[in-house]
Enzyme design. Sequence first.
Site, mmCIF file in Angstrom:
data_model
loop_
_atom_site.group_PDB
_atom_site.id
_atom_site.type_symbol
_atom_site.label_atom_id
_atom_site.label_comp_id
_atom_site.label_asym_id
_atom_site.label_seq_id
_atom_site.Cartn_x
_atom_site.Cartn_y
_atom_site.Cartn_z
ATOM 1 C CB SER A 17 -0.917 0.009 1.230
ATOM 2 O OG SER A 17 -0.140 0.098 2.408
ATOM 3 C CG ASP A 64 7.198 -9.632 10.593
ATOM 4 O OD1 ASP A 64 7.942 -8.644 10.434
ATOM 5 O OD2 ASP A 64 6.625 -9.893 11.673
ATOM 6 C CG ASN A 91 7.972 1.757 1.851
ATOM 7 O OD1 ASN A 91 7.892 2.977 1.933
ATOM 8 N ND2 ASN A 91 6.904 0.961 1.911
ATOM 9 C CE1 TYR A 155 7.576 6.302 11.134
ATOM 10 C CE2 TYR A 155 7.755 8.699 11.273
ATOM 11 C CZ TYR A 155 7.566 7.547 10.526
ATOM 12 O OH TYR A 155 7.382 7.645 9.157
ATOM 13 C CE LYS A 159 10.304 5.910 9.007
ATOM 14 N NZ LYS A 159 10.385 4.970 7.879
HETATM 15 N N1 LIG Z 1 2.924 8.684 4.582
HETATM 16 C C1 LIG Z 1 3.743 9.570 5.108
HETATM 17 O O1 LIG Z 1 3.401 10.726 5.344
HETATM 18 C C2 LIG Z 1 5.176 9.194 5.396
HETATM 19 C C3 LIG Z 1 6.077 10.212 5.690
HETATM 20 C C4 LIG Z 1 7.410 9.889 5.954
HETATM 21 C C5 LIG Z 1 7.805 8.567 5.927
HETATM 22 N N2 LIG Z 1 6.912 7.594 5.657
HETATM 23 C C6 LIG Z 1 7.391 6.217 5.658
HETATM 24 O O2 LIG Z 1 7.105 5.615 4.416
HETATM 25 C C7 LIG Z 1 6.875 4.219 4.598
HETATM 26 C C8 LIG Z 1 5.521 3.848 4.016
HETATM 27 O O3 LIG Z 1 4.510 4.602 4.647
HETATM 28 P P1 LIG Z 1 3.003 4.628 4.110
HETATM 29 O O4 LIG Z 1 2.411 5.918 4.550
HETATM 30 O O5 LIG Z 1 2.971 4.246 2.693
HETATM 31 O O6 LIG Z 1 2.371 3.493 5.042
HETATM 32 P P2 LIG Z 1 1.404 2.259 4.689
HETATM 33 O O7 LIG Z 1 0.868 1.799 5.998
HETATM 34 O O8 LIG Z 1 0.448 2.624 3.606
HETATM 35 O O9 LIG Z 1 2.418 1.184 4.089
HETATM 36 C C9 LIG Z 1 3.303 0.463 4.886
HETATM 37 C C10 LIG Z 1 3.227 -0.997 4.480
HETATM 38 O O10 LIG Z 1 4.182 -1.721 5.232
HETATM 39 C C11 LIG Z 1 3.597 -2.970 5.586
HETATM 40 N N3 LIG Z 1 4.269 -3.516 6.756
HETATM 41 C C12 LIG Z 1 4.101 -3.142 8.043
HETATM 42 N N4 LIG Z 1 4.845 -3.916 8.846
HETATM 43 C C13 LIG Z 1 5.515 -4.799 8.055
HETATM 44 C C14 LIG Z 1 6.422 -5.846 8.304
HETATM 45 N N5 LIG Z 1 6.803 -6.151 9.550
HETATM 46 N N6 LIG Z 1 6.900 -6.545 7.254
HETATM 47 C C15 LIG Z 1 6.524 -6.260 5.996
HETATM 48 N N7 LIG Z 1 5.649 -5.269 5.706
HETATM 49 C C16 LIG Z 1 5.144 -4.538 6.709
HETATM 50 C C17 LIG Z 1 2.143 -2.632 5.858
HETATM 51 O O11 LIG Z 1 1.304 -3.771 5.807
HETATM 52 C C18 LIG Z 1 1.858 -1.617 4.760
HETATM 53 O O12 LIG Z 1 1.359 -2.223 3.591
HETATM 54 C C19 LIG Z 1 6.979 3.969 6.098
HETATM 55 O O13 LIG Z 1 8.281 3.542 6.423
HETATM 56 C C20 LIG Z 1 6.717 5.336 6.693
HETATM 57 O O14 LIG Z 1 7.304 5.489 7.963
HETATM 58 C C21 LIG Z 1 5.607 7.869 5.390
#
Ligand SMILES: NC(=O)c1ccc[n+]([C@@H]2O[C@H](COP(=O)([O-])OP(=O)(O)OC[C@H]3O[C@@H](n4cnc5c(N)ncnc54)[C@H](O)[C@@H]3O)[C@@H](O)[C@H]2O)c1
Length: 248
Positions: A17, A64, A91, A155, A159
């Site tokens: 996602s 995982d 990611n 977090y 990060k």
């Molecule tokens: N959305 C934001 O504003 C934002 C900003 C900065 C950083 N990020 C980082 O970007 C990355 C993605 O964020 P997002 O917003 O798309 O989140 P999201 O929740 O849409 O996607 C994260 C995905 O990681 C999967 N996941 C979780 N734990 C897992 C595990 N143990 N093993 C394998 N997969 C796992 C989840 O099922 C999910 O599909 C993350 O690392 C987040 O910290 C997001």
Amino acid sequence: MDLNIEGKVAIVTGAGSGIGACVARTLAREGASVAVVEVDAAKAQAVVAELQAAGHRALAVAVDVTDPQSVQAMAAQVIERLGGIHILVNNAGFTRDMHLVKMSEQAWDSVVDVIMKGAFLCTRAVMPWMIENQGGRVINISSRAHLGNPGQANYSAAKAGLLGFTRALALEEGRYNITVNAVAPGIIDTEAVRSLPHFEKLRAAAEKTTPIPRIGDTSDVADAVAFLASARASYITGEVLHVTGGRY
Ligand SMILES: NC(=O)c1ccc[n+]([C@@H]2O[C@H](COP(=O)([O-])OP(=O)(O)OC[C@H]3O[C@@H](n4cnc5c(N)ncnc54)[C@H](O)[C@@H]3O)[C@@H](O)[C@H]2O)c1
């Protein structure tokens, strides 16, 4: 600009996602075969079905990233089924926000584990192939939160830790023609962010205070990742590319 990603094999963790799925789509569009590595098997399958329907080569691996054995098996499976591992995008991640006084060890461990240990295990699993083949790209998805956010001690620490990991590995693996960089997004429009109770407040604040007055799109991050994964970025390593619309 030709990114020269055609024919490469990429692993994208958490690609079921949000940002990860968009990175998977972008790398696939640029001609890479993509392993969608995701803890949620149904989400991984859905993204892979979409990529395959568009004519791309893709593989769903339900894993995982905090589990060492599964991660090793995943890397072996990707090499066997897709023929190698040229690009790794770490990611997978999530937030468990709360004031430090109320923060459980579970909230600390789960966030630090998925972000830092997950990146460590996945990188360790792919590195022998990259070293043997004298080349590779590792891109770690950090966050603007590495600078520190209230309510996000776990977090922000994870990060920021990912940036130390990035720089250490950049120094260690450069001699093998392997680059290691981080992308630090600001607020990006994903389901995870939209589900926050204060999402509308966040969006309004971002629109007011961000030099480019909007929240980010997943493609803003995916394009940065694709560049760092490409042949065009072969002399860039140990860097942190902020994708924040200029907000610090
Ligand atoms: N959305 C934001 O504003 C934002 C900003 C900065 C950083 N990020 C980082 O970007 C990355 C993605 O964020 P997002 O917003 O798309 O989140 P999201 O929740 O849409 O996607 C994260 C995905 O990681 C999967 N996941 C979780 N734990 C897992 C595990 N143990 N093993 C394998 N997969 C796992 C989840 O099922 C999910 O599909 C993350 O690392 C987040 O910290 C997001």
